[in-house]
Design a protein around this motif. Structure first.
Motif, PDB file in Angstrom:
ATOM      1  N   MET A   1       0.836  -1.206   0.000  1.00 42.63           N
ATOM      2  CA  MET A   1       0.000   0.000   0.000  1.00 42.63           C
ATOM      3  C   MET A   1       0.868   1.251   0.000  1.00 42.63           C
ATOM      4  O   MET A   1       1.907   1.281   0.638  1.00 42.63           O
ATOM      5  CB  MET A   1      -0.905  -0.013   1.230  1.00 42.63           C
ATOM      6  N   SER A   2       0.393   2.236  -0.736  1.00 51.44           N
ATOM      7  CA  SER A   2       1.240   3.429  -0.812  1.00 51.44           C
ATOM      8  C   SER A   2       1.086   4.291   0.445  1.00 51.44           C
ATOM      9  O   SER A   2       0.097   4.213   1.166  1.00 51.44           O
ATOM     10  CB  SER A   2       0.939   4.233  -2.068  1.00 51.44           C
ATOM     11  N   TYR A   3       2.089   5.093   0.672  1.00 53.89           N
ATOM     12  CA  TYR A   3       2.150   5.937   1.866  1.00 53.89           C
ATOM     13  C   TYR A   3       0.996   6.952   1.890  1.00 53.89           C
ATOM     14  O   TYR A   3       0.354   7.170   2.892  1.00 53.89           O
ATOM     15  CB  TYR A   3       3.504   6.659   1.864  1.00 53.89           C
ATOM     16  N   TRP A   4       0.764   7.557   0.725  1.00 46.49           N
ATOM     17  CA  TRP A   4      -0.244   8.610   0.661  1.00 46.49           C
ATOM     18  C   TRP A   4      -1.155   8.351  -0.533  1.00 46.49           C
ATOM     19  O   TRP A   4      -0.731   8.448  -1.663  1.00 46.49           O
ATOM     20  CB  TRP A   4       0.437   9.977   0.535  1.00 46.49           C
ATOM     21  N   THR A   5      -2.408   8.009  -0.256  1.00 44.98           N
ATOM     22  CA  THR A   5      -3.355   7.766  -1.330  1.00 44.98           C
ATOM     23  C   THR A   5      -4.076   9.076  -1.631  1.00 44.98           C
ATOM     24  O   THR A   5      -4.569   9.737  -0.717  1.00 44.98           O
ATOM     25  CB  THR A   5      -4.385   6.690  -0.903  1.00 44.98           C
ATOM     26  N   TRP A   6      -4.106   9.428  -2.902  1.00 42.43           N
ATOM     27  CA  TRP A   6      -4.760  10.678  -3.313  1.00 42.43           C
ATOM     28  C   TRP A   6      -6.223  10.686  -2.861  1.00 42.43           C
ATOM     29  O   TRP A   6      -6.934   9.708  -3.036  1.00 42.43           O
ATOM     30  CB  TRP A   6      -4.694  10.831  -4.831  1.00 42.43           C
ATOM     31  N   ASP A   7      -6.615  11.805  -2.304  1.00 41.38           N
ATOM     32  CA  ASP A   7      -7.960  11.916  -1.768  1.00 41.38           C
ATOM     33  C   ASP A   7      -8.669  13.002  -2.592  1.00 41.38           C
ATOM     34  O   ASP A   7      -8.138  14.103  -2.760  1.00 41.38           O
ATOM     35  CB  ASP A   7      -7.764  12.286  -0.284  1.00 41.38           C
ATOM     36  N   PRO A   8      -9.844  12.707  -3.146  1.00 40.70           N
ATOM     37  CA  PRO A   8     -10.521  13.667  -4.037  1.00 40.70           C
ATOM     38  C   PRO A   8     -10.753  15.044  -3.403  1.00 40.70           C
ATOM     39  O   PRO A   8     -10.903  16.027  -4.119  1.00 40.70           O
ATOM     40  CB  PRO A   8     -11.856  12.995  -4.354  1.00 40.70           C
ATOM     41  N   SER A   9     -10.739  15.114  -2.073  1.00 42.40           N
ATOM     42  CA  SER A   9     -10.932  16.425  -1.445  1.00 42.40           C
ATOM     43  C   SER A   9      -9.731  17.337  -1.718  1.00 42.40           C
ATOM     44  O   SER A   9      -9.772  18.537  -1.440  1.00 42.40           O
ATOM     45  CB  SER A   9     -11.159  16.290   0.054  1.00 42.40           C
ATOM     46  N   LEU A  10      -8.657  16.760  -2.273  1.00 38.84           N
ATOM     47  CA  LEU A  10      -7.483  17.573  -2.611  1.00 38.84           C
ATOM     48  C   LEU A  10      -7.595  18.198  -4.004  1.00 38.84           C
ATOM     49  O   LEU A  10      -6.783  19.035  -4.371  1.00 38.84           O
ATOM     50  CB  LEU A  10      -6.216  16.716  -2.561  1.00 38.84           C
ATOM     51  N   ASN A  11      -8.594  17.748  -4.778  1.00 39.74           N
ATOM     52  CA  ASN A  11      -8.752  18.322  -6.112  1.00 39.74           C
ATOM     53  C   ASN A  11      -9.188  19.775  -6.017  1.00 39.74           C
ATOM     54  O   ASN A  11     -10.125  20.098  -5.290  1.00 39.74           O
ATOM     55  CB  ASN A  11      -9.817  17.550  -6.906  1.00 39.74           C
ATOM     56  N   VAL A  12      -8.495  20.642  -6.779  1.00 33.42           N
ATOM     57  CA  VAL A  12      -8.929  22.039  -6.806  1.00 33.42           C
ATOM     58  C   VAL A  12      -9.893  22.268  -7.953  1.00 33.42           C
ATOM     59  O   VAL A  12     -10.549  23.301  -8.030  1.00 33.42           O
ATOM     60  CB  VAL A  12      -7.735  23.040  -6.893  1.00 33.42           C
ATOM     61  N   GLY A  13      -9.958  21.319  -8.905  1.00 33.85           N
ATOM     62  CA  GLY A  13     -10.889  21.429 -10.015  1.00 33.85           C
ATOM     63  C   GLY A  13     -10.282  21.986 -11.296  1.00 33.85           C
ATOM     64  O   GLY A  13     -10.965  22.172 -12.285  1.00 33.85           O
ATOM     65  N   ILE A  14      -8.966  22.250 -11.267  1.00 34.84           N
ATOM     66  CA  ILE A  14      -8.256  22.648 -12.500  1.00 34.84           C
ATOM     67  C   ILE A  14      -7.359  21.459 -12.837  1.00 34.84           C
ATOM     68  O   ILE A  14      -6.426  21.148 -12.079  1.00 34.84           O
ATOM     69  CB  ILE A  14      -7.403  23.924 -12.282  1.00 34.84           C
TER      70      ILE A  14
END
Ligand SMILES: [Fe+2]
Ligand SMILES: [Fe+2]
Length: 148
Positions: free
Chosen positions: A1-14
């Motif tokens: 498992m990776s250390y940091w899984t991308w979380d959609p709340s990090l999307n800025v939308g650009i």
């Protein structure tokens, strides 16, 4: 498992900005892997790539904010500069043989999460205006900073 899984709340939308942020997260995950393998040479290479890529991302963002006439461009740029000098110190410590990787990774995760969710998200409405109006600007600027 990776250390940091991308979380959609990090999307800025650009898309272009989200892609760059994801790339930084990938670097951090690669760093974790190299560190668990105790591969000092690989850690050095990833660390250099991470700092380099982050500097380029910041420069791209600063250009975008300037183009957009974002009123907080200067203070946002200062935040970037302070952060780069902070992670550059970690790079020096690593070069001296100190094991700073885990500490750096956890600081990066906290800092980036806060920075993206607060400061980066704040320029988005301004940036969208430039991206919608000046279509040629994006390709030109991407080419200038990241090459083709
Ligand atoms: Fe950013
Ligand atoms: Fe930023």
């Amino acid at each position: 498992m990776s250390y940091w899984t991308w979380d959609p709340s990090l999307n800025v939308g650009i898309d272009v900005i989200d892609g760059q942020h994801r790339r930084i997260v990938d670097y951090i995950n690669d760093l974790d892997e190299a560190h668990s393998e105790k591969d000092h040479e690989k850690v050095t290479q990833i660390l250099m790539g991470l700092v380099d890529y982050t500097v380029t991302h910041f420069a791209f963002e600063e250009d975008l904010m300037r183009q957009a006439g974002y009123p907080l461009s200067d203070s946002h740029k200062k935040v970037h500069e302070t952060f780069i000098s902070h992670i550059s110190k970690y790079k020096e410590q690593h070069e001296k043989g100190q094991d700073i990787t885990r500490k750096l990774m956890s600081e990066l995760q906290i800092w980036l999460t806060n920075h993206i969710k607060n400061e980066d998200k704040h320029y988005v409405p301004y940036a969208n205006k430039v991206l919608n109006k000046k279509k040629g600007w994006l390709n030109r600027t991407l080419g200038r900073f990241f090459g083709d």
